[in-house]
Design a protein around this motif. Structure first.
Motif, mmCIF file in Angstrom:
data_model
loop_
_atom_site.group_PDB
_atom_site.id
_atom_site.type_symbol
_atom_site.label_atom_id
_atom_site.label_comp_id
_atom_site.label_asym_id
_atom_site.label_seq_id
_atom_site.Cartn_x
_atom_site.Cartn_y
_atom_site.Cartn_z
ATOM 1 N N LEU A 50 0.857 -1.192 0.000
ATOM 2 C CA LEU A 50 0.000 0.000 0.000
ATOM 3 C C LEU A 50 0.887 1.234 0.000
ATOM 4 C CD1 LEU A 50 -2.495 -1.509 2.547
ATOM 5 C CD2 LEU A 50 -2.899 -1.166 0.109
ATOM 6 N N VAL A 51 1.315 1.625 -1.202
ATOM 7 C CA VAL A 51 2.329 2.673 -1.370
ATOM 8 C C VAL A 51 1.836 3.742 -2.334
ATOM 9 C CG1 VAL A 51 4.246 1.094 -0.911
ATOM 10 C CG2 VAL A 51 3.432 1.395 -3.261
ATOM 11 N N ALA A 52 2.533 4.886 -2.329
ATOM 12 C CA ALA A 52 2.283 5.919 -3.338
ATOM 13 C C ALA A 52 2.793 5.411 -4.684
ATOM 14 C CB ALA A 52 3.006 7.211 -2.942
ATOM 15 N N ASP A 53 2.294 6.003 -5.756
ATOM 16 C CA ASP A 53 2.653 5.628 -7.128
ATOM 17 C C ASP A 53 4.174 5.533 -7.281
ATOM 18 O OD1 ASP A 53 3.037 5.364 -9.816
ATOM 19 O OD2 ASP A 53 1.843 7.120 -10.397
ATOM 20 N N THR A 54 4.668 4.309 -7.500
ATOM 21 C CA THR A 54 6.123 4.107 -7.542
ATOM 22 C C THR A 54 6.740 4.681 -8.818
ATOM 23 O OG1 THR A 54 5.664 1.906 -8.412
ATOM 24 C CG2 THR A 54 6.181 2.066 -6.063
ATOM 25 N N ASP A 55 5.922 4.922 -9.848
ATOM 26 C CA ASP A 55 6.446 5.468 -11.109
ATOM 27 C C ASP A 55 6.560 6.992 -11.077
ATOM 28 O OD1 ASP A 55 6.621 2.963 -12.254
ATOM 29 O OD2 ASP A 55 4.565 3.022 -12.997
ATOM 30 N N ARG A 56 5.919 7.584 -10.080
ATOM 31 C CA ARG A 56 5.906 9.051 -10.054
ATOM 32 C C ARG A 56 7.152 9.570 -9.358
ATOM 33 N NH1 ARG A 56 1.484 13.111 -7.149
ATOM 34 N NH2 ARG A 56 2.900 14.894 -7.328
ATOM 35 N N PRO A 57 7.876 10.471 -10.005
ATOM 36 C CA PRO A 57 9.043 11.025 -9.323
ATOM 37 C C PRO A 57 8.631 11.919 -8.158
ATOM 38 C CG PRO A 57 8.749 12.049 -11.493
ATOM 39 C CD PRO A 57 7.667 11.020 -11.354
ATOM 40 N N ALA A 58 9.508 12.029 -7.182
ATOM 41 C CA ALA A 58 9.208 12.862 -6.013
ATOM 42 C C ALA A 58 9.404 14.334 -6.350
ATOM 43 C CB ALA A 58 10.114 12.472 -4.857
ATOM 44 N N GLN A 114 0.663 21.590 -1.778
ATOM 45 C CA GLN A 114 -0.409 20.605 -1.905
ATOM 46 C C GLN A 114 -0.321 19.873 -3.241
ATOM 47 O OE1 GLN A 114 -4.261 22.389 -1.534
ATOM 48 N NE2 GLN A 114 -5.282 20.431 -1.181
ATOM 49 N N GLY A 115 -0.384 18.555 -3.185
ATOM 50 C CA GLY A 115 -0.327 17.742 -4.392
ATOM 51 C C GLY A 115 1.058 17.199 -4.698
ATOM 52 N N GLN A 116 2.061 17.719 -4.025
ATOM 53 C CA GLN A 116 3.421 17.242 -4.293
ATOM 54 C C GLN A 116 3.661 15.875 -3.646
ATOM 55 O OE1 GLN A 116 5.959 20.538 -2.997
ATOM 56 N NE2 GLN A 116 6.342 21.041 -5.145
ATOM 57 N N LEU A 117 4.551 15.120 -4.295
ATOM 58 C CA LEU A 117 4.955 13.840 -3.715
ATOM 59 C C LEU A 117 6.201 14.067 -2.860
ATOM 60 C CD1 LEU A 117 4.797 10.379 -5.395
ATOM 61 C CD2 LEU A 117 6.673 10.933 -3.836
ATOM 62 N N VAL A 118 6.087 13.707 -1.602
ATOM 63 C CA VAL A 118 7.169 13.919 -0.638
ATOM 64 C C VAL A 118 7.903 12.602 -0.440
ATOM 65 C CG1 VAL A 118 7.714 14.611 1.736
ATOM 66 C CG2 VAL A 118 5.821 15.721 0.508
ATOM 67 N N ARG A 154 7.365 7.631 1.274
ATOM 68 C CA ARG A 154 6.836 8.342 0.097
ATOM 69 C C ARG A 154 5.333 8.515 0.260
ATOM 70 N NH1 ARG A 154 9.007 8.158 -5.124
ATOM 71 N NH2 ARG A 154 7.003 7.440 -5.903
ATOM 72 N N PHE A 155 4.880 9.739 0.077
ATOM 73 C CA PHE A 155 3.434 9.987 0.126
ATOM 74 C C PHE A 155 3.120 11.268 -0.626
ATOM 75 C CE2 PHE A 155 5.403 11.770 3.932
ATOM 76 C CZ PHE A 155 4.924 13.074 3.963
ATOM 77 N N VAL A 156 1.885 11.359 -1.107
ATOM 78 C CA VAL A 156 1.430 12.587 -1.752
ATOM 79 C C VAL A 156 0.794 13.455 -0.679
ATOM 80 C CG1 VAL A 156 -0.131 13.596 -3.462
ATOM 81 C CG2 VAL A 156 1.085 11.462 -3.982
ATOM 82 N N ALA A 157 1.244 14.701 -0.603
ATOM 83 C CA ALA A 157 0.696 15.653 0.377
ATOM 84 C C ALA A 157 -0.579 16.243 -0.228
ATOM 85 C CB ALA A 157 1.723 16.727 0.696
ATOM 86 N N ASP A 158 -1.647 15.478 -0.209
ATOM 87 C CA ASP A 158 -2.831 15.922 -0.951
ATOM 88 C C ASP A 158 -3.749 16.822 -0.134
ATOM 89 O OD1 ASP A 158 -3.675 13.924 0.698
ATOM 90 O OD2 ASP A 158 -4.300 12.557 -0.892
ATOM 91 N N ARG A 159 -3.432 17.044 1.114
ATOM 92 C CA ARG A 159 -4.226 17.939 1.948
ATOM 93 C C ARG A 159 -3.311 19.053 2.446
ATOM 94 N NH1 ARG A 159 -8.665 16.859 5.997
ATOM 95 N NH2 ARG A 159 -8.823 14.846 5.015
ATOM 96 N N ALA A 160 -3.712 20.296 2.221
ATOM 97 C CA ALA A 160 -2.906 21.409 2.730
ATOM 98 C C ALA A 160 -3.172 21.556 4.217
ATOM 99 C CB ALA A 160 -3.267 22.702 2.003
ATOM 100 N N GLY A 161 -2.125 21.856 4.960
ATOM 101 C CA GLY A 161 -2.338 22.055 6.389
ATOM 102 C C GLY A 161 -1.069 21.893 7.196
ATOM 103 N N LEU A 218 5.733 19.533 9.667
ATOM 104 C CA LEU A 218 5.515 19.359 8.232
ATOM 105 C C LEU A 218 4.412 20.331 7.830
ATOM 106 C CD1 LEU A 218 5.571 17.791 5.468
ATOM 107 C CD2 LEU A 218 3.925 16.220 6.487
ATOM 108 N N VAL A 219 4.711 21.199 6.874
ATOM 109 C CA VAL A 219 3.737 22.199 6.437
ATOM 110 C C VAL A 219 3.428 21.975 4.967
ATOM 111 C CG1 VAL A 219 3.300 24.655 6.063
ATOM 112 C CG2 VAL A 219 4.483 23.895 8.144
ATOM 113 N N VAL A 220 2.170 21.783 4.670
ATOM 114 C CA VAL A 220 1.724 21.644 3.283
ATOM 115 C C VAL A 220 0.899 22.880 2.946
ATOM 116 C CG1 VAL A 220 0.485 20.225 1.624
ATOM 117 C CG2 VAL A 220 1.663 19.129 3.558
ATOM 118 N N SER A 221 1.415 23.688 2.015
ATOM 119 C CA SER A 221 0.743 24.930 1.650
ATOM 120 C C SER A 221 -0.123 24.700 0.421
ATOM 121 C CB SER A 221 1.776 26.007 1.302
ATOM 122 O OG SER A 221 2.723 26.118 2.332
ATOM 123 N N PRO A 222 -1.254 25.381 0.382
ATOM 124 C CA PRO A 222 -2.009 25.341 -0.865
ATOM 125 C C PRO A 222 -1.251 26.131 -1.924
ATOM 126 C CG PRO A 222 -3.086 26.781 0.724
ATOM 127 C CD PRO A 222 -1.890 26.203 1.403
#
Ligand SMILES: [Cu+2]
Length: 501
Positions: A79-87, A126-130, A176-183, A205-209
């Motif tokens: 159960l991982v983030a998209d392994t093909d997507r670059p960070a 927001q939306g970036q892969l960390v 690896r995870f996508v920061a899909d929620r700003a906050g 950890l700060v995720v900005s919109p």
């Protein structure tokens, strides 16, 4: 001569022995029954609780029973983030056990990340892969990183013995995870967490919109080092330059084990986000404190006064944040008598799901009673009347709408933290929420309080659901939520000596 009759003394002794055995026998059994195996899967813990929903294929669990009942599912490591997507954001953090200095110069024996504690503030849009590579240079017993409040894929949740093995000295692990929620979020070790978090293995950890130009962003992470209250590792005030008219967003992070009041003097403020979720229609607040749960976050927004006077953010003690331009002379003021109530704050907004028609209903009743915990006698926390590890395993199917009632008759407050999900508060002590949807990942459940919360089971995995007063978690206030069809290969204990609490 009384050759064949036992003496009165012997009768007494026999009765005393029998009475002792009658008392001690069950105690010995209880003691022995409480001993934890040297390695066990949390999936074998306690008893299945299906919350009135369908029972899956896992069948009944019993500690020490055959663990071969878990075949055929997806392992948590899948159960991982998209392994093909670059960070988009990559960094390496190196953990050390060391003596270091707080900003005041005071020395502290604890843990650092990249030579500092708190560790570096990790920033993403927001939306970036960390992608964070964790290296353990010198922390005995191993470490992990848990991304508190981020609904990461399960493999990145960082819980030793549940989603990974503790990372020993000389080893590394990449999250690896996508920061899909700003906050506002934070990260911390979830190996021997009650000790490692206290010792400083944590950071913000700060995720900005996208597009937040014009707002002054300030992190205010509160942590006690050896009883010394700090903000961003400083004992004194953190001073931040903010010109008159500037909007400033102060991201308060409570890494401590108890609830923390935060309040503002010098200007009104708005509580714009709780636990990484924006509040809908937050009105200006004066003369009220915000209660920040242990592990919780509160984003406070102020607009700097036109006259240039400074604004102080009080953070539960002498150290705070002072925003100013020419003067930072903002003496502390006492805590306001009133506390903001998130149950009524802000304006209502529709939810994307209907909590009135749940697929599962769970009880999470916290109590306390005498007993043995791993052979140690004490008055221990209970969940639905049961002592750890005989606690419920909450079973869900992906897509379920889940309601959970959390009550607390234990005599102490508990900040309850469900991993991997955000839940919305429906009621407190039977009173329905009427303000903005109040989304939480860390919910302070006070003495005698009862909360009803709801969430959508939309993140498959095996997730801890525990008290974030971390010593309480290590005292058995820990349960798990598991999804149908998901298994974990990891064990608590074992060769990696995993100790999540
Ligand atoms: Cu607790």
């Amino acid at each position: 001569m009384r050759r064949n009759r036992p003496g009165r003394g012997r009768v007494r002794t026999a009765v005393a022995c029998a009475a002792t055995a009658a008392v001690l026998g069950p105690l010995v059994w209880l003691w022995q029954d409480s001993l934890l195996p040297s390695a066990y899967s949390v999936m074998d813990m306690g008893y299945a609780d299906y919350g009135g929903g369908p029972q899956g294929s896992h069948g009944a669990h019993a500690m020490g029973g055959a663990s071969g009942t878990h075949h055929g599912g997806r392992d948590v490591t899948e159960l991982v983030a998209d392994t093909d997507r670059p960070a988009d954001v990559t960094m390496t953090v190196v953990a050390r056990k060391q003596r270091f200095r707080l900003a005041s110069g005071r020395a502290f024996d604890g843990y650092t990340l990249n030579g500092q504690s708190p560790g570096p503030v990790i920033k993403a849009v927001q939306g970036q892969l960390v992608q964070v590579r964790l290296v353990n240079e010198s922390v005995p017993g191993g470490i992990t990183l848990h991304w508190h409040g981020v609904d990461v894929p399960n493999a990145a949740d960082g819980v030793a013995g549940v989603t990974q093995d503790a990372v020993g000295i000389g080893k590394e692990f990449t999250y690896r995870f996508v920061a899909d929620r700003a906050g506002t979020f934070w990260y911390h070790s979830h190996q021997m967490s009650h000790e490692q978090v206290r010792g400083g293995l944590l950071g913000a950890l700060v995720v900005s919109p996208a597009g937040t130009a014009g707002v002054k962003d300030v992190v205010a992470l509160v942590h006690l080092y050896g009883g010394i209250r700090t903000v961003n590792g400083r004992e004194g005030d953190v001073r931040v330059k903010a010109a008159p008219g500037t909007r400033a967003r102060v991201r308060v992070v409570n890494t401590e084990y108890g609830v923390m009041p935060a309040w503002v003097s010098g200007a009104p403020y708005r509580l714009v986000a709780v636990d990484g979720t924006e509040v809908n229609g937050p009105a200006p607040v004066r003369d009220q404190a915000v209660a920040v749960a242990a592990g919780g976050r509160a984003d406070l927004e102020v607009t700097m006064p036109a006259g240039g006077s400074p604004v102080r953010i009080h953070l539960g003690g002498p150290a705070g944040v002072v925003l100013g331009s020419t003067s930072y002379d903002a003496p502390p003021v006492p805590r306001p008598a009133a506390t903001l109530d998130p149950l009524t704050y802000g304006t209502r907004a529709p939810l994307a799901f209907d909590p009135a028609k749940p697929d599962r209903r769970f009880e999470y009743a916290v109590g306390r009673r005498p007993g043995f915990l791993d052979g140690v006698p004490g008055v221990w926390w209970t969940i639905n009347g049961h002592l750890y590890p005989d606690v419920p395993m909450f079973h869900v199917t992906e897509g379920d709408v889940v309601r959970m009632r959390i009550s607390n008759d234990s005599g102490e407050a508990h900040p309850m933290h469900l991993h991997g999900h955000h839940a919305v508060v429906l009621t407190r002590d039977g009173v329905a929420a009427t303000g903005s949807p109040w989304w939480v990942d860390s919910l302070e459940v006070g003495i005698g309080q009862t909360y009803e919360i709801a969430f959508v089971a939309d993140n498959p995995g095996v997730w801890m659901d525990h008290c974030h007063n971390l010593p309480h978690a290590s005292e058995g206030l820990t349960a798990h939520l598991m999804y149908e069809g998901v298994t974990t290969r990891f064990t608590v204990g074992g060769s990696a000596d995993n100790k999540p609490e």
